[in-house]
Design a protein around this motif. Structure first.
Motif, PDB file in Angstrom:
ATOM      1  N   ARG A 102       0.845  -1.208   0.000  1.00  0.00           N
ATOM      2  CA  ARG A 102       0.000   0.000   0.000  1.00  0.00           C
ATOM      3  C   ARG A 102       0.873   1.247   0.000  1.00  0.00           C
TER       4      ARG A 102
ATOM      5  N   GLY B 201      -0.139   3.753   2.583  1.00  0.00           N
ATOM      6  CA  GLY B 201      -0.498   3.139   3.860  1.00  0.00           C
ATOM      7  C   GLY B 201       0.335   3.641   5.030  1.00  0.00           C
TER       8      GLY B 201
ATOM      9  N   MET C 140       0.804 -11.489   9.905  1.00  0.00           N
ATOM     10  CA  MET C 140       0.817 -12.754  10.656  1.00  0.00           C
ATOM     11  C   MET C 140       1.986 -12.815  11.644  1.00  0.00           C
ATOM     12  N   GLY C 141       2.167 -11.707  12.336  1.00  0.00           N
ATOM     13  CA  GLY C 141       3.168 -11.670  13.402  1.00  0.00           C
ATOM     14  C   GLY C 141       4.599 -11.479  12.959  1.00  0.00           C
TER      15      GLY C 141
ATOM     16  N   THR D  27       4.730  -1.392  11.300  1.00  0.00           N
ATOM     17  CA  THR D  27       3.402  -0.932  11.698  1.00  0.00           C
ATOM     18  C   THR D  27       2.540  -2.165  11.913  1.00  0.00           C
TER      19      THR D  27
ATOM     20  N   GLY E 280      -1.510  -3.660  13.289  1.00  0.00           N
ATOM     21  CA  GLY E 280      -2.897  -3.341  13.612  1.00  0.00           C
ATOM     22  C   GLY E 280      -3.160  -3.436  15.100  1.00  0.00           C
ATOM     23  N   ASN E 281      -2.531  -4.387  15.740  1.00  0.00           N
ATOM     24  CA  ASN E 281      -2.761  -4.638  17.165  1.00  0.00           C
ATOM     25  C   ASN E 281      -2.275  -3.466  18.019  1.00  0.00           C
TER      26      ASN E 281
END
Ligand SMILES: Cc1cc2nc3c(=O)[nH]c(=O)nc-3n(C[C@H](O)[C@H](O)[C@H](O)COP(=O)(O)O)c2cc1C
Length: 192
Positions: free
Chosen positions: A11, A14, A86-87, A126, A128-129
């Motif tokens: 992105r 982003g 995914m971490g 970056t 989301g969590n």
């Protein structure tokens, strides 16, 4: 001082791109010559494991990574930005990192070829969590891995909670990111 940014997010507008660009903006304001690469605009193939780079001193894959190898030689610092997928770092970031294998000397000691050793590095993630500690083990491990590659890792920047608020909406981050970039340049001058 030359600084390269590599944005390993698909992105272009982003959170990761914003973060890396703010760091570069801070560095530029202190006089650095900055250049940014977007993985989404580049053709960078995965390492083939052919070890040709150890025999011929050059990666055999003729793709856009060749431009980055050339730019890296002239750079004093690198900012790698990646979203957490995914971490872990994104696949784009991992492919880029694997391709740095070509920069390692054939005898692995010193690991990096002379022209690449000791470059300053900022890792910018970056996620989301909103929990800043949730991937700490991974961030520590990744920092160590780049240190083993002889990068002078200056900072591991983590922007959290991008699910509820994007990085650029977090007003406090504007100055924090710019300061990280300017410190890269000012630290160099303080040693003169
Ligand atoms: C495939 C995928 C996997 C993700 N996995 C995680 C994750 O494991 N943990 C997390 O905190 N956020 C995760 N996220 C959210 C991104 O890390 C987050 O939105 C990030 O800021 C996106 O960066 P960008 O705006 O540069 O694309 C994931 C997003 C995607 C698309």
């Amino acid at each position: 001082m030359k600084i390269i940014g590599f944005i390993a997010s698909p992105r272009k507008d982003g959170n990761t791109a914003w973060t890396v660009n703010k760091i570069l903006e801070g560095a530029k304001e202190e006089g650095a010559d900055t250049q940014v690469w977007y993985s989404s605009e580049l053709d960078i193939k995965p390492c083939k494991g052919c070890l040709s780079c150890k025999k011929n001193d050059k990666c055999a894959i003729n793709d856009d990574m060749q431009m980055i190898y050339d730019a890296l030689k002239l750079a004093d610092a690198l900012v790698i930005g990646s979203p957490i997928y995914m971490g872990q770092m994104s696949g784009q970031a991992k492919i880029f990192t694997d391709r740095l294998f070509a920069q390692i000397s054939p005898k692995f000691s010193p690991k990096f070829k002379e022209e690449n050793a000791g470059k300053k590095l900022i890792l910018a993630f970056t996620q989301g969590n909103p929990d800043s500690g949730i991937f700490q083990t991974y961030y520590d491990y990744t920092k160590k891995m780049f240190q083993l590659l002889e990068f002078d890792v200056k900072d591991v920047v983590v922007v959290t909670g991008t699910r509820s608020e994007s990085a650029n909406e977090k007003k406090e981050l504007h100055i924090v990111m710019k300061n990280i970039g300017s410190s890269l340049v000012l630290e160099q001058f303080s040693k003169l």
